[in-house]
Design a protein around this motif. Structure first.
Motif, PDB file in Angstrom:
ATOM      1  N   SER A   1     -18.558  -9.858 -97.978  1.00  0.00           N
ATOM      2  CA  SER A   1     -18.786 -11.186 -97.428  1.00  0.00           C
ATOM      3  C   SER A   1     -17.468 -11.941 -97.397  1.00  0.00           C
ATOM      4  O   SER A   1     -16.651 -11.837 -98.306  1.00  0.00           O
ATOM      5  CB  SER A   1     -19.801 -11.942 -98.287  1.00  0.00           C
ATOM      6  N   PHE A   2     -17.246 -12.723 -96.319  1.00  0.00           N
ATOM      7  CA  PHE A   2     -16.029 -13.509 -96.201  1.00  0.00           C
ATOM      8  C   PHE A   2     -16.224 -14.947 -96.672  1.00  0.00           C
ATOM      9  O   PHE A   2     -15.346 -15.781 -96.499  1.00  0.00           O
ATOM     10  CB  PHE A   2     -15.532 -13.517 -94.753  1.00  0.00           C
ATOM     11  N   LYS A   3     -17.376 -15.225 -97.258  1.00  0.00           N
ATOM     12  CA  LYS A   3     -17.591 -16.545 -97.828  1.00  0.00           C
ATOM     13  C   LYS A   3     -16.762 -16.668 -99.105  1.00  0.00           C
ATOM     14  O   LYS A   3     -16.485 -15.675 -99.772  1.00  0.00           O
ATOM     15  CB  LYS A   3     -19.072 -16.756 -98.142  1.00  0.00           C
ATOM     16  N   PRO A   4     -16.336 -17.892 -99.459  1.00  0.00           N
ATOM     17  CA  PRO A   4     -15.492 -18.056-100.651  1.00  0.00           C
ATOM     18  C   PRO A   4     -16.089 -17.451-101.918  1.00  0.00           C
ATOM     19  O   PRO A   4     -15.358 -16.979-102.786  1.00  0.00           O
ATOM     20  CB  PRO A   4     -15.351 -19.577-100.767  1.00  0.00           C
ATOM     21  N   THR A   5     -17.427 -17.488-102.029  1.00  0.00           N
ATOM     22  CA  THR A   5     -18.068 -16.908-103.214  1.00  0.00           C
ATOM     23  C   THR A   5     -18.998 -15.772-102.799  1.00  0.00           C
ATOM     24  O   THR A   5     -20.080 -15.602-103.348  1.00  0.00           O
ATOM     25  CB  THR A   5     -18.847 -17.980-103.995  1.00  0.00           C
ATOM     26  N   GLY A   6     -18.569 -14.989-101.814  1.00  0.00           N
ATOM     27  CA  GLY A   6     -19.421 -13.944-101.264  1.00  0.00           C
ATOM     28  C   GLY A   6     -19.530 -12.736-102.164  1.00  0.00           C
ATOM     29  O   GLY A   6     -18.735 -12.510-103.085  1.00  0.00           O
ATOM     30  N   LEU A   7     -20.537 -11.933-101.886  1.00  0.00           N
ATOM     31  CA  LEU A   7     -20.795 -10.701-102.618  1.00  0.00           C
ATOM     32  C   LEU A   7     -20.086  -9.541-101.932  1.00  0.00           C
ATOM     33  O   LEU A   7     -20.113  -9.416-100.714  1.00  0.00           O
ATOM     34  CB  LEU A   7     -22.309 -10.439-102.672  1.00  0.00           C
ATOM     35  N   HIS A   8     -19.459  -8.664-102.732  1.00  0.00           N
ATOM     36  CA  HIS A   8     -18.812  -7.459-102.239  1.00  0.00           C
ATOM     37  C   HIS A   8     -19.401  -6.277-103.014  1.00  0.00           C
ATOM     38  O   HIS A   8     -19.501  -6.332-104.242  1.00  0.00           O
ATOM     39  CB  HIS A   8     -17.299  -7.492-102.465  1.00  0.00           C
ATOM     40  N   TYR A   9     -19.749  -5.209-102.301  1.00  0.00           N
ATOM     41  CA  TYR A   9     -20.161  -4.011-103.015  1.00  0.00           C
ATOM     42  C   TYR A   9     -19.783  -2.769-102.217  1.00  0.00           C
ATOM     43  O   TYR A   9     -19.648  -2.796-100.995  1.00  0.00           O
ATOM     44  CB  TYR A   9     -21.650  -4.017-103.376  1.00  0.00           C
ATOM     45  N   ASP A  10     -19.616  -1.685-102.968  1.00  0.00           N
ATOM     46  CA  ASP A  10     -19.169  -0.409-102.425  1.00  0.00           C
ATOM     47  C   ASP A  10     -20.040   0.673-103.060  1.00  0.00           C
ATOM     48  O   ASP A  10     -19.951   0.916-104.268  1.00  0.00           O
ATOM     49  CB  ASP A  10     -17.686  -0.188-102.742  1.00  0.00           C
ATOM     50  N   LEU A  11     -20.886   1.311-102.269  1.00  0.00           N
ATOM     51  CA  LEU A  11     -21.814   2.331-102.764  1.00  0.00           C
ATOM     52  C   LEU A  11     -21.402   3.687-102.220  1.00  0.00           C
ATOM     53  O   LEU A  11     -21.069   3.810-101.029  1.00  0.00           O
ATOM     54  CB  LEU A  11     -23.250   2.009-102.336  1.00  0.00           C
ATOM     55  N   GLY A  12     -21.433   4.690-103.069  1.00  0.00           N
ATOM     56  CA  GLY A  12     -21.008   6.015-102.624  1.00  0.00           C
ATOM     57  C   GLY A  12     -21.844   7.121-103.236  1.00  0.00           C
ATOM     58  O   GLY A  12     -22.365   6.993-104.356  1.00  0.00           O
ATOM     59  N   PHE A  13     -21.986   8.213-102.490  1.00  0.00           N
ATOM     60  CA  PHE A  13     -22.665   9.407-102.995  1.00  0.00           C
ATOM     61  C   PHE A  13     -21.913  10.625-102.477  1.00  0.00           C
ATOM     62  O   PHE A  13     -21.581  10.703-101.291  1.00  0.00           O
ATOM     63  CB  PHE A  13     -24.119   9.454-102.533  1.00  0.00           C
ATOM     64  N   HIS A  14     -21.635  11.560-103.386  1.00  0.00           N
ATOM     65  CA  HIS A  14     -20.897  12.767-103.009  1.00  0.00           C
ATOM     66  C   HIS A  14     -21.599  13.979-103.612  1.00  0.00           C
ATOM     67  O   HIS A  14     -21.962  13.981-104.791  1.00  0.00           O
ATOM     68  CB  HIS A  14     -19.464  12.704-103.535  1.00  0.00           C
ATOM     69  N   ALA A  15     -21.797  14.990-102.782  1.00  0.00           N
ATOM     70  CA  ALA A  15     -22.410  16.242-103.228  1.00  0.00           C
ATOM     71  C   ALA A  15     -21.477  17.399-102.914  1.00  0.00           C
ATOM     72  O   ALA A  15     -20.949  17.496-101.799  1.00  0.00           O
ATOM     73  CB  ALA A  15     -23.758  16.450-102.552  1.00  0.00           C
ATOM     74  N   LYS A  16     -21.267  18.269-103.906  1.00  0.00           N
ATOM     75  CA  LYS A  16     -20.406  19.438-103.723  1.00  0.00           C
ATOM     76  C   LYS A  16     -21.190  20.683-104.092  1.00  0.00           C
ATOM     77  O   LYS A  16     -21.786  20.762-105.171  1.00  0.00           O
ATOM     78  CB  LYS A  16     -19.148  19.322-104.595  1.00  0.00           C
ATOM     79  N   PHE A  17     -21.163  21.662-103.193  1.00  0.00           N
ATOM     80  CA  PHE A  17     -21.834  22.929-103.417  1.00  0.00           C
ATOM     81  C   PHE A  17     -20.762  24.024-103.429  1.00  0.00           C
ATOM     82  O   PHE A  17     -20.126  24.285-102.409  1.00  0.00           O
ATOM     83  CB  PHE A  17     -22.861  23.195-102.318  1.00  0.00           C
ATOM     84  N   LEU A  18     -20.584  24.638-104.579  1.00  0.00           N
ATOM     85  CA  LEU A  18     -19.492  25.586-104.792  1.00  0.00           C
ATOM     86  C   LEU A  18     -20.044  27.002-104.860  1.00  0.00           C
ATOM     87  O   LEU A  18     -20.850  27.327-105.740  1.00  0.00           O
ATOM     88  CB  LEU A  18     -18.739  25.226-106.078  1.00  0.00           C
ATOM     89  N   GLU A  19     -19.607  27.847-103.921  1.00  0.00           N
ATOM     90  CA  GLU A  19     -20.016  29.251-103.881  1.00  0.00           C
ATOM     91  C   GLU A  19     -18.917  30.123-104.465  1.00  0.00           C
ATOM     92  O   GLU A  19     -17.735  29.897-104.226  1.00  0.00           O
ATOM     93  CB  GLU A  19     -20.315  29.676-102.438  1.00  0.00           C
ATOM     94  N   ASP A  20     -19.316  31.154-105.226  1.00  0.00           N
ATOM     95  CA  ASP A  20     -18.377  32.095-105.859  1.00  0.00           C
ATOM     96  C   ASP A  20     -17.369  31.368-106.750  1.00  0.00           C
ATOM     97  O   ASP A  20     -16.174  31.670-106.748  1.00  0.00           O
ATOM     98  CB  ASP A  20     -17.629  32.922-104.800  1.00  0.00           C
ATOM     99  N   ALA A  21     -17.851  30.424-107.526  1.00  0.00           N
ATOM    100  CA  ALA A  21     -16.976  29.676-108.429  1.00  0.00           C
ATOM    101  C   ALA A  21     -16.405  30.593-109.496  1.00  0.00           C
ATOM    102  O   ALA A  21     -17.010  31.607-109.888  1.00  0.00           O
ATOM    103  CB  ALA A  21     -17.751  28.537-109.078  1.00  0.00           C
ATOM    104  N   PHE A  22     -15.206  30.244-110.000  1.00  0.00           N
ATOM    105  CA  PHE A  22     -14.579  31.008-111.071  1.00  0.00           C
ATOM    106  C   PHE A  22     -15.153  30.528-112.404  1.00  0.00           C
ATOM    107  O   PHE A  22     -15.000  29.355-112.776  1.00  0.00           O
ATOM    108  CB  PHE A  22     -13.059  30.814-111.074  1.00  0.00           C
ATOM    109  N   VAL A  23     -15.829  31.422-113.131  1.00  0.00           N
ATOM    110  CA  VAL A  23     -16.457  31.046-114.398  1.00  0.00           C
ATOM    111  C   VAL A  23     -15.988  32.014-115.492  1.00  0.00           C
ATOM    112  O   VAL A  23     -15.669  33.181-115.222  1.00  0.00           O
ATOM    113  CB  VAL A  23     -17.995  31.069-114.302  1.00  0.00           C
TER     114      VAL A  23
END
Length: 924
Positions: free
Chosen positions: A689-711
């Motif tokens: 929000s560009f209001k002087p007392t506005g709300l700002h938020y940042d939401l994120g989601f990340h998914a990683k699928f690893l094949e043949d991982a080194f274990v």
């Protein structure tokens, strides 16, 4: 945890409050004066007219505003029963003045008409407190009344629309100030506090606010313009302190500047765990103005070990342009940093480690370690920046670093496995001498429009990086191993190892941005790029056991590597709705295709370590972006992306060096390891929000699928030995990461504001390992959350509260579950009394809990200082740290293969007296 939950609920409740509610609160806290400004001849509303109120008989502004696009203005927080002089000024019009008496109610003046000037050449310009100069807003510094010792930060808090929040973020009418310049240049640093807390208000002519980019108006930049002939001065700090328990510190810095040059020279020496990493850090922590919520640059009481640190250096900036065009982003600047640091430290650790085993057998190891270290480091940086408007952008930098480390370590370990007890003792000395030289250059050139109105490209971008890293290390080890197993022969080693190596890496990159922009008018982006990376590593290993040469560990090795990446990027943006510089609603589709070919060639004198392999990968990526932006209101940005990446097993996994000195823990290689593959999906939503007392938020989601991982594949033998090598996991490993960051501001009055910041990140993962032939499934969950509440009650009262919570849990099919929680609470308070006396205090409580232990640490720090002399530049300060003498250190760490509990020595309670002088010589 209860406190954290309460703070979270309060934040969510207030975060949902509307801006209108905030406006109503303002209206209840004082009277207002409103109206509209119009042209008297054409009857049109006038934008950006300066509307100022002066108390009768005073020449310093009491309240000020700029008229909006519709000519409206409103002045709030006005006291009752007061006489004012109203002044309205607009370029090209005669000044308008009227006497106003505020009695006991708000006033609406209705329409105020300005008369155009009849003769501009004969007009005498009256300098208004605020005016529009093109697209730039200019505030006249002399129009605002401040104390004679006020600094730039004090001035900014008086300017209408500008707010310095508790988290040090600066906004203008709700838009973030990204950069703060002084005469169009950085003032010693990119850190705005250097200018805000050191430059006297008396030498400031005006403050300018302007857009960072005409096309992207979500943020602003600011420029402090100094008065003519006042752009030179000297400021700094000289201080010394002495405390109980032989604590001491010395610090000094001198800063000189004129229209073209800036020079800082300074250093520090202390034994209170207050290290210095660069001159910029010292400059930031020794400023003249401002009240800190950290008890003024105190010791790090949670740093492990005892440390004696000394550091010194210099920073020099030269600008080849006395008056750069800051709005066009012009630069022609040379920067040089030289820094020298040395440290002497003593750390003592006690470690209890439990390893993961398939049968859940009783196993543990207890380690005691004492280490004395000497560290010396020299760092030099040279940077040249040149930018000519929108045409050419050149950056060249060179960095040289030399590190010397000397460690003396004494370690003893008692381990238990399958009822077999082993004892290890290790006395070692380690020397490292390493140099790092890096050269970096990048050039971006914008294409000119051809005579036939066809452009081949918008920009061409070149980049070249060079790294040269020679190093020498010597390790002397006296080690003995004893075991209660009848099948194990006691071992002892007297080992001397020497390593000489060098690394040379080169990276060349070229990119054409927006090919045929006119011909491909519907395409937002067509880019092509080519990158070539060359690696060359050489090493020489010499190992002696006692006086005999160890043939298996004495060898030479050379590694060559080349990675070639060709890229094609395509993108298209569809406009849903648009009005230039007013609002935009659009959706964009973007793709990238990389073809990567990599070759590794290792030629080694070590057995079975010669490798020559070539890999080719196709690396696609896709992104969809939705944008909804309304000027002066809000921006919403939603992105969904997907990409593929590959990982090649390192030579350490394929063919590691097996060292007989670590006979209890042997690592082997696996030449059958295959490349692993990553599928990544990301979703991100940003609202601001560009209001002087506005709300700002940042939401994120990340998914990683690893094949043949080194274990890891781990085996435990009955004689107490542990063997390890890596395999590919045929089960898909998954990793989910969710994050949420929010910021909400509240403004109670011009002097008082409140900022709430909430950050959260949670991770859930599934992976595997093999222990004694059994596949072990591991599920782990972790969470990190922090809530910051920051209050500015006035220029001299600050309060900060933060609550941090960390959680980790790991579940295993073969082993007991592990759970750990950490709670960190902190309250900080800063108070200024009559502009000379200052009190800072902080109270923190850190609590660590896990399956078997719980430890809590309550820390209370206090400092009180007094500023003497006419200019308040002599300071005496009394500090007391860890007043309760309760400081301790405990660390808990869990991985897929072990759980470790660790305690360390740490600094405890002390009291210190400091005397500091702030030299300040500005030419005004």
């Amino acid at each position: 945890m209860k406190i954290y939950s309460v703070f979270l609920l309060l934040f969510i409740f207030y975060g949902g409050s509307t801006v209108d509610a905030q406006t109503n609160v303002k209206g209840d806290n004082g009277l207002s004066l409103s109206g509209s400004i119009s042209d008297s001849t054409r009857n049109i509303r006038l934008e950006a007219a300066s509307v100022a109120l002066y108390r009768q008989g005073e020449d310093k502004v009491h309240s000020i505003a700029l008229s909006s696009r519709t000519g409206r203005f409103m002045l709030e927080k006005l006291p009752p029963q007061t006489s004012f002089r109203l002044q309205v000024i607009h370029m090209g019009y005669e000044p308008f003045e009227r006497e106003i008496i505020i009695v006991d109610s708000s006033i609406n003046l209705g329409e105020l008409y300005l008369t155009p000037r009849a003769n501009e050449l004969e007009a005498v310009e009256i300098l208004s407190p605020v005016r529009m100069n093109g697209d730039t807003i200019e505030f006249n510094a002399d129009a605002f009344h401040l104390d004679s010792n006020a600094v730039a930060g004090d001035l900014l808090t008086k300017l209408p629309g500008i707010t310095i929040w508790g988290d040090n973020e600066i906004t203008y009418n709700g838009k973030r100030i990204n950069k703060l310049y002084v005469n169009g240049k950085d003032f010693f640093s990119t850190n705005a506090n250097i200018a805000l807390q050191n430059i006297p208000k008396n030498i400031i002519d005006n403050v300018q606010i302007f857009d960072t980019d005409r096309e992207r108006r979500e943020s602003k930049n600011a420029n402090i313009v100094l008065k003519k002939g006042k752009d030179r001065g000297i400021f700094g700090k000289i201080g010394a302190g002495i405390g109980t328990n032989k604590q001491n510190e010395l610090e000094a810095i001198a800063n000189l500047f004129n229209s073209s040059n800036q020079l800082s020279v300074g250093g520090t020496k202390s034994n209170i765990n207050k290290p210095l990493d660069d001159i910029d850090q010292l400059l930031n922590n020794t400023t003249f103005g401002g009240i800190s919520l950290k008890v003024d640059y105190f010791s790090d009481l949670r740093k492990k070990g005892y440390h004696e640190d000394s550091a010194y250096g210099m920073m020099f900036n030269h600008n080849f342009r006395d008056k750069p065009s800051y709005q066009m982003g012009d630069h022609n600047e040379l920067k040089i940093d030289l820094f020298r640091k040395s440290s002497n430290s003593l750390t003592e650790r006690n470690i209890n480690m439990i390893r993961s085993m398939s049968e859940g057998a009783d196993n543990s190891s207890v380690t005691k370690e004492s280490r004395h270290s000497d560290f010396n480091n020299f760092l030099g940086n040279v940077r040249y920046q040149f930018k000519n408007g929108q045409r050419t952008d050149l950056n060249i930098s060179a960095k040289f670093e030399k590190r010397q480390v000397d460690n003396n370590r004494n370690t003893s370990t008692v381990g238990q496995l399958y009822d077999i007890e082993t004892r290890e003792s290790d006395l070692s000395r380690e020397e490292l001498d390493e140099s790092i030289l890096s050269l970096n250059a990048d050039l971006r050139i914008s294409s000119k429009l051809r005579s036939n109105w066809v452009k081949w490209y918008d920009h061409v971008y070149f980049k070249y990086d060079l790294l040269y890293n020679p190093s020498t290390s010597i390790v002397e080890t006296d080690k003995s191993i004893q075991s209660s197993s009848a099948d194990f022969d006691d071992r002892s080693f007297l080992r001397n190892s020497k390593f000489n190596g060098s690394i040379v890496n080169q990276d060349a990159y070229v990119k054409l941005e927006r090919i045929f922009p006119q011909k491909m008018s519907g395409i937002v982006d067509i880019d092509i790029a080519q990158r070539v990376r060359l690696n060359h590593n050489s090493s020489d290993h010499v190992v002696r056991d006692s006086s005999e040469l160890n043939e298996s560990l004495t060898y030479d090795e050379i590694e060559y590597g080349i990675v070639s990446t060709s890229s094609l990027s395509l993108g298209r943006k569809f406009m849903i709705d648009e009005l230039y510089m007013r609002y935009e609603k659009s959706i964009g589709f973007y793709s990238n295709f990389d073809v990567q070919v990599a070759n590794d060639d290792v030629r080694s004198g070590y057995s079975d370590r010669n490798i020559n392999r070539t890999n080719a990968f196709l690396l696609p990526s896709l992104r969809i972006n939705y944008l909804n932006k309304v000027e002066q209101n809000f921006v919403k940005d939603l992105s969904l992306s997907w990409d593929i990446s590959y990982h090649t097993p390192s030579i350490g996994l394929v063919a590691p060096v097996v060292d007989s000195i670590n006979i209890l823990n042997q690592t082997y290689g696996n030449r059958d390891l295959e490349n692993s593959k990553n599928n990544n999906i990301s979703l991100r939503y940003i609202y601001a929000s560009f209001k002087p007392t506005g709300l700002h938020y940042d939401l994120g989601f990340h998914a990683k699928f690893l094949e043949d991982a080194f274990v890891p594949n781990i085996s435990y033998r009955n004689d107490g030995r542990r063997e390890l090598y890596f395999i590919n996991d045929k089960n898909v490993q998954v990793n989910y990461v969710a994050s949420a960051n929010m910021r909400k501001a509240f403004k109670m009055s011009r002097e008082s504001n409140f900022t709430a910041k909430l950050s959260n990140m949670g991770v859930f993962s599934k992976k595997g390992q093999v222990i004694d032939g059994d596949y072990d499934k591991l599920k782990s969950m972790s969470y990190h959350g922090k809530l910051d509440l920051l209050f500015n009650f006035s220029d001299f009262i600050k309060l900060g509260v933060y609550q941090q919570f960390d959680f980790f849990q790991q579940k295993s099919r073969l082993n007991a579950d592990f759970k750990s929680t950490t709670s960190d609470s902190n309250l900080s308070f800063g108070l200024g009394l009559r502009k000379r006396a200052f009190l800072n205090t902080s109270i923190s409580y850190l609590n660590v809990e896990n399956n078997s232990t719980s430890d809590g640490v309550l820390l209370w720090n206090v400092s009180a200082s007094y500023r003497a002399l006419k200019k308040r530049n002599l300071e005496i300060k009394l500090s007391a740290l860890d007043i309760l003498n309760n400081n301790s250190s405990i660390t808990v760490n869990s991985t897929s293969t072990y759980t470790m509990y660790e305690t360390n020595n740490i600094i405890r309670r002390y009291v210190m007296v400091n005397l500091s002088y702030y030299p300040r010589f500005f030419y005004y």
